[in-house]
Design a protein around this motif. Structure first.
Motif, PDB file in Angstrom:
ATOM      1  N   UNK A  22      35.810  51.655  56.136  1.00  0.00           N
ATOM      2  CA  UNK A  22      35.745  50.522  55.218  1.00  0.00           C
ATOM      3  C   UNK A  22      37.107  50.026  54.832  1.00  0.00           C
ATOM      4  N   UNK A  23      37.117  49.216  53.760  1.00  0.00           N
ATOM      5  CA  UNK A  23      38.370  48.628  53.282  1.00  0.00           C
ATOM      6  C   UNK A  23      38.210  48.123  51.856  1.00  0.00           C
ATOM      7  N   UNK A  24      39.341  47.912  51.198  1.00  0.00           N
ATOM      8  CA  UNK A  24      39.370  47.326  49.860  1.00  0.00           C
ATOM      9  C   UNK A  24      39.403  45.807  49.984  1.00  0.00           C
ATOM     10  N   UNK A  25      38.627  45.127  49.147  1.00  0.00           N
ATOM     11  CA  UNK A  25      38.657  43.661  49.091  1.00  0.00           C
ATOM     12  C   UNK A  25      38.795  43.232  47.635  1.00  0.00           C
ATOM     13  N   UNK A  31      39.093  32.875  41.946  1.00  0.00           N
ATOM     14  CA  UNK A  31      40.086  32.833  40.872  1.00  0.00           C
ATOM     15  C   UNK A  31      40.988  34.054  41.019  1.00  0.00           C
ATOM     16  N   UNK A  32      41.911  34.202  40.091  1.00  0.00           N
ATOM     17  CA  UNK A  32      42.785  35.370  40.150  1.00  0.00           C
ATOM     18  C   UNK A  32      41.955  36.645  40.025  1.00  0.00           C
ATOM     19  N   UNK A  33      42.101  37.513  40.991  1.00  0.00           N
ATOM     20  CA  UNK A  33      41.290  38.739  41.039  1.00  0.00           C
ATOM     21  C   UNK A  33      41.718  39.717  39.952  1.00  0.00           C
ATOM     22  N   UNK A  34      40.730  40.309  39.284  1.00  0.00           N
ATOM     23  CA  UNK A  34      40.992  41.353  38.300  1.00  0.00           C
ATOM     24  C   UNK A  34      40.533  42.714  38.808  1.00  0.00           C
ATOM     25  N   UNK A  35      39.704  42.712  39.849  1.00  0.00           N
ATOM     26  CA  UNK A  35      39.176  43.958  40.396  1.00  0.00           C
ATOM     27  C   UNK A  35      39.213  43.933  41.919  1.00  0.00           C
ATOM     28  N   UNK A  36      39.299  45.121  42.474  1.00  0.00           N
ATOM     29  CA  UNK A  36      39.146  45.310  43.909  1.00  0.00           C
ATOM     30  C   UNK A  36      37.910  46.170  44.116  1.00  0.00           C
ATOM     31  N   UNK A  37      37.239  45.922  45.233  1.00  0.00           N
ATOM     32  CA  UNK A  37      36.037  46.682  45.557  1.00  0.00           C
ATOM     33  C   UNK A  37      36.246  47.351  46.911  1.00  0.00           C
ATOM     34  N   UNK A  38      35.997  48.643  46.951  1.00  0.00           N
ATOM     35  CA  UNK A  38      36.017  49.361  48.211  1.00  0.00           C
ATOM     36  C   UNK A  38      34.615  49.284  48.791  1.00  0.00           C
ATOM     37  N   UNK A  39      34.496  48.724  49.981  1.00  0.00           N
ATOM     38  CA  UNK A  39      33.224  48.683  50.689  1.00  0.00           C
ATOM     39  C   UNK A  39      33.337  49.634  51.866  1.00  0.00           C
ATOM     40  N   UNK A  40      32.500  50.650  51.848  1.00  0.00           N
ATOM     41  CA  UNK A  40      32.518  51.643  52.909  1.00  0.00           C
ATOM     42  C   UNK A  40      31.140  51.806  53.525  1.00  0.00           C
TER      43      UNK A  40
END
Length: 98
Positions: A22-25, A31-40
């Motif tokens: 997977x990877x972080x997105x 808009x300006x991102x406040x969070x990243x999500x790891x999708x695996x």
């Protein structure tokens, strides 16, 4: 899920002996991102206690990660202004939920 697993090039690590790719997105692209999500995506299913996962998510406090495993899909969320959690920490939290 097989197609998603085979298409993803980056291996994050293993969970209960099963490879996870997977990877972080960025979580909020428009808009300006406040969070990243790891999708695996797991190479195969790992049995988990769904009720325990839901109860744990409902009571997240302190330094717990927001992680969840549903079938072969794994997600983890973290703020962009902090360091990403290590794979070791993510897998430890997920295995604690099972």
């Amino acid at each position: 899920m097989d197609r998603a697993f085979s298409r993803e090039e980056y291996t994050l690590g293993t969970l209960a002996g099963v490879p996870v790719r997977g990877r972080w997105i960025r979580g909020d692209v428009p808009v300006e991102a406040r969070h990243e999500v790891l999708l695996g995506v797991l190479g195969e299913r790992v049995e988990v206690d769904r009720r325990a996962q839901r109860e744990l998510l409902a009571t997240l406090t302190g330094d717990r990660l927001d992680t969840f495993l549903d079938g072969r899909l794994l997600t983890a969320v973290c703020p962009v202004d902090g360091p990403r959690p290590s794979w070791g920490r993510i897998s430890a939290e997920l295995l604690e939920q099972s």
